[in-house]
Write a protein that holds these residues in place. Structure first.
Motif, mmCIF file in Angstrom:
data_model
loop_
_atom_site.group_PDB
_atom_site.id
_atom_site.type_symbol
_atom_site.label_atom_id
_atom_site.label_comp_id
_atom_site.label_asym_id
_atom_site.label_seq_id
_atom_site.Cartn_x
_atom_site.Cartn_y
_atom_site.Cartn_z
ATOM 1 N N ASP A 16 0.242 -7.102 4.796
ATOM 2 C CA ASP A 16 0.391 -7.174 6.206
ATOM 3 C C ASP A 16 -0.941 -7.510 6.820
ATOM 4 O OD1 ASP A 16 -0.983 -4.635 5.800
ATOM 5 O OD2 ASP A 16 0.388 -3.549 6.993
ATOM 6 N N GLY A 17 -2.021 -7.894 5.990
ATOM 7 C CA GLY A 17 -3.330 -8.175 6.408
ATOM 8 C C GLY A 17 -4.366 -6.906 6.647
ATOM 9 N N GLU A 18 -3.909 -5.844 6.293
ATOM 10 C CA GLU A 18 -5.009 -4.720 6.084
ATOM 11 C C GLU A 18 -4.510 -3.756 5.145
ATOM 12 O OE1 GLU A 18 -4.330 -1.634 9.346
ATOM 13 O OE2 GLU A 18 -2.904 -3.123 10.158
ATOM 14 N N PHE A 19 -5.447 -2.784 4.742
ATOM 15 C CA PHE A 19 -5.310 -1.950 3.835
ATOM 16 C C PHE A 19 -5.693 -0.611 4.427
ATOM 17 C CE2 PHE A 19 -6.707 -0.736 -0.778
ATOM 18 C CZ PHE A 19 -5.765 -0.272 -1.096
ATOM 19 N N HIS A 20 -4.579 0.071 4.673
ATOM 20 C CA HIS A 20 -4.591 1.103 5.594
ATOM 21 C C HIS A 20 -5.198 2.298 4.718
ATOM 22 C CE1 HIS A 20 -3.371 4.942 7.820
ATOM 23 N NE2 HIS A 20 -3.239 4.073 8.784
ATOM 24 N N PRO A 21 -5.979 3.045 5.302
ATOM 25 C CA PRO A 21 -6.600 4.267 4.255
ATOM 26 C C PRO A 21 -5.855 5.070 3.734
ATOM 27 C CG PRO A 21 -7.717 4.203 6.719
ATOM 28 C CD PRO A 21 -6.496 3.222 6.439
ATOM 29 N N ARG A 22 -4.295 5.400 4.159
ATOM 30 C CA ARG A 22 -3.434 6.109 3.358
ATOM 31 C C ARG A 22 -2.677 5.178 2.310
ATOM 32 N NH1 ARG A 22 0.347 8.550 8.313
ATOM 33 N NH2 ARG A 22 -1.102 9.904 9.125
ATOM 34 N N GLU A 23 -2.839 3.851 2.381
ATOM 35 C CA GLU A 23 -2.495 3.068 1.250
ATOM 36 C C GLU A 23 -3.479 3.127 -0.052
ATOM 37 O OE1 GLU A 23 -0.024 -0.346 3.078
ATOM 38 O OE2 GLU A 23 -1.970 -0.428 3.484
ATOM 39 N N ARG A 24 -4.555 3.190 0.626
ATOM 40 C CA ARG A 24 -5.681 3.233 -0.348
ATOM 41 C C ARG A 24 -5.710 4.676 -1.219
ATOM 42 N NH1 ARG A 24 -9.626 1.016 2.537
ATOM 43 N NH2 ARG A 24 -10.136 -0.625 1.434
ATOM 44 N N GLU A 25 -5.641 5.546 -0.430
ATOM 45 C CA GLU A 25 -5.626 6.800 -0.963
ATOM 46 C C GLU A 25 -4.253 7.089 -2.289
ATOM 47 O OE1 GLU A 25 -4.472 11.361 0.624
ATOM 48 O OE2 GLU A 25 -5.643 10.094 1.901
ATOM 49 N N ALA A 26 -3.309 6.432 -1.582
ATOM 50 C CA ALA A 26 -2.031 6.610 -2.509
ATOM 51 C C ALA A 26 -2.353 5.772 -3.679
ATOM 52 C CB ALA A 26 -0.732 5.978 -1.932
ATOM 53 N N ILE A 27 -2.945 4.661 -3.656
ATOM 54 C CA ILE A 27 -3.543 3.773 -4.780
ATOM 55 C C ILE A 27 -4.131 4.659 -5.814
ATOM 56 C CG2 ILE A 27 -4.394 1.660 -5.526
ATOM 57 C CD1 ILE A 27 -2.850 0.538 -3.224
ATOM 58 N N LYS A 28 -5.361 5.213 -5.228
ATOM 59 C CA LYS A 28 -6.208 5.945 -5.761
ATOM 60 C C LYS A 28 -5.608 7.195 -6.440
ATOM 61 C CE LYS A 28 -10.149 4.184 -4.375
ATOM 62 N NZ LYS A 28 -11.952 3.986 -4.818
ATOM 63 N N LYS A 29 -4.569 7.708 -5.875
ATOM 64 C CA LYS A 29 -3.782 8.934 -6.633
ATOM 65 C C LYS A 29 -2.798 8.406 -7.798
ATOM 66 C CE LYS A 29 -3.477 12.064 -2.814
ATOM 67 N NZ LYS A 29 -2.603 12.873 -1.959
ATOM 68 N N LEU A 30 -2.265 7.367 -7.735
ATOM 69 C CA LEU A 30 -1.653 6.787 -8.472
ATOM 70 C C LEU A 30 -2.375 6.358 -9.665
ATOM 71 C CD1 LEU A 30 1.074 5.320 -9.895
ATOM 72 C CD2 LEU A 30 0.475 3.411 -8.688
ATOM 73 N N ALA A 31 -3.637 5.530 -9.417
ATOM 74 C CA ALA A 31 -4.298 5.274 -10.463
ATOM 75 C C ALA A 31 -5.044 6.496 -11.257
ATOM 76 C CB ALA A 31 -5.623 4.628 -9.849
ATOM 77 N N ALA A 32 -5.202 7.609 -10.963
ATOM 78 C CA ALA A 32 -5.577 8.696 -11.339
ATOM 79 C C ALA A 32 -4.582 9.088 -12.334
ATOM 80 C CB ALA A 32 -5.998 9.904 -10.572
ATOM 81 N N ARG A 33 -3.268 9.171 -11.829
ATOM 82 C CA ARG A 33 -2.072 9.709 -12.655
ATOM 83 C C ARG A 33 -1.938 8.664 -13.945
ATOM 84 N NH1 ARG A 33 2.733 11.843 -9.148
ATOM 85 N NH2 ARG A 33 3.101 12.945 -11.130
ATOM 86 N N ILE A 34 -2.212 7.546 -13.914
ATOM 87 C CA ILE A 34 -2.186 6.539 -14.800
ATOM 88 C C ILE A 34 -3.434 6.192 -15.719
ATOM 89 C CG2 ILE A 34 0.032 5.839 -14.138
ATOM 90 C CD1 ILE A 34 -1.466 3.310 -12.855
ATOM 91 N N HIS A 35 -4.230 7.172 -15.338
ATOM 92 C CA HIS A 35 -5.796 6.835 -16.193
ATOM 93 C C HIS A 35 -6.515 5.552 -15.895
ATOM 94 C CE1 HIS A 35 -4.279 10.592 -17.907
ATOM 95 N NE2 HIS A 35 -3.215 10.042 -18.554
ATOM 96 N N VAL A 36 -6.708 5.095 -14.547
ATOM 97 C CA VAL A 36 -7.414 4.035 -14.101
ATOM 98 C C VAL A 36 -8.245 4.614 -13.295
ATOM 99 C CG1 VAL A 36 -7.469 1.936 -12.809
ATOM 100 C CG2 VAL A 36 -5.433 2.283 -14.040
ATOM 101 N N ALA A 37 -9.852 4.425 -13.628
ATOM 102 C CA ALA A 37 -10.764 5.067 -13.008
ATOM 103 C C ALA A 37 -10.921 4.503 -11.698
ATOM 104 C CB ALA A 37 -11.977 4.788 -13.839
ATOM 105 N N PRO A 38 -11.350 5.311 -10.683
ATOM 106 C CA PRO A 38 -11.716 5.018 -9.376
ATOM 107 C C PRO A 38 -12.461 3.742 -9.206
ATOM 108 C CG PRO A 38 -12.038 7.339 -9.450
ATOM 109 C CD PRO A 38 -11.833 6.637 -10.914
ATOM 110 N N GLU A 39 -13.377 3.525 -9.904
ATOM 111 C CA GLU A 39 -14.295 2.454 -10.058
ATOM 112 C C GLU A 39 -13.525 1.112 -10.297
ATOM 113 O OE1 GLU A 39 -15.048 5.106 -12.249
ATOM 114 O OE2 GLU A 39 -16.304 6.198 -10.773
ATOM 115 N N VAL A 40 -12.630 0.994 -10.992
ATOM 116 C CA VAL A 40 -11.741 0.112 -11.490
ATOM 117 C C VAL A 40 -10.864 -0.190 -10.444
ATOM 118 C CG1 VAL A 40 -10.077 -0.833 -13.232
ATOM 119 C CG2 VAL A 40 -12.131 0.639 -14.032
ATOM 120 N N VAL A 41 -10.479 0.712 -9.684
ATOM 121 C CA VAL A 41 -9.775 0.395 -8.377
ATOM 122 C C VAL A 41 -10.615 -0.295 -7.488
ATOM 123 C CG1 VAL A 41 -8.282 1.382 -6.682
ATOM 124 C CG2 VAL A 41 -8.087 2.356 -8.903
ATOM 125 N N ASP A 42 -11.699 0.074 -7.455
ATOM 126 C CA ASP A 42 -12.794 -0.683 -6.234
ATOM 127 C C ASP A 42 -12.740 -2.169 -6.890
ATOM 128 O OD1 ASP A 42 -12.859 1.948 -4.920
ATOM 129 O OD2 ASP A 42 -14.626 2.514 -5.774
#
Length: 69
Positions: A16-42
């Motif tokens: 939709d043209g933007e990355f809402h903070p809630r979306e970013r937070e949800a992705i970071k939580k998912l990443a943590a659950r599947i063992h993807v480091a926050p730095e890799v998400v960035d």
């Protein structure tokens, strides 16, 4: 792969043209659950943004009078 899943989630979140903070937070939580480091998400987010810029530049070069669609 787990990284591909996160990358696709980032792409979907930007649809939709933007990355809402809630979306970013949800992705970071998912990443943590599947063992993807926050730095890799960035890094994956940075990669996505670079690709968006390249696409925009390509469209400007191909359609100097504006994209017809």
């Amino acid at each position: 792969s787990a990284r591909a899943m996160i990358y696709i989630a980032i792409q979907a979140s930007y649809a939709d043209g933007e990355f809402h903070p809630r979306e970013r937070e949800a992705i970071k939580k998912l990443a943590a659950r599947i063992h993807v480091a926050p730095e890799v998400v960035d890094l994956l987010e940075e990669q996505h943004l670079e690709e968006v810029k390249i696409r925009e530049k390509r469209l400007e070069l191909l359609f100097p009078d504006g994209v017809p669609y």
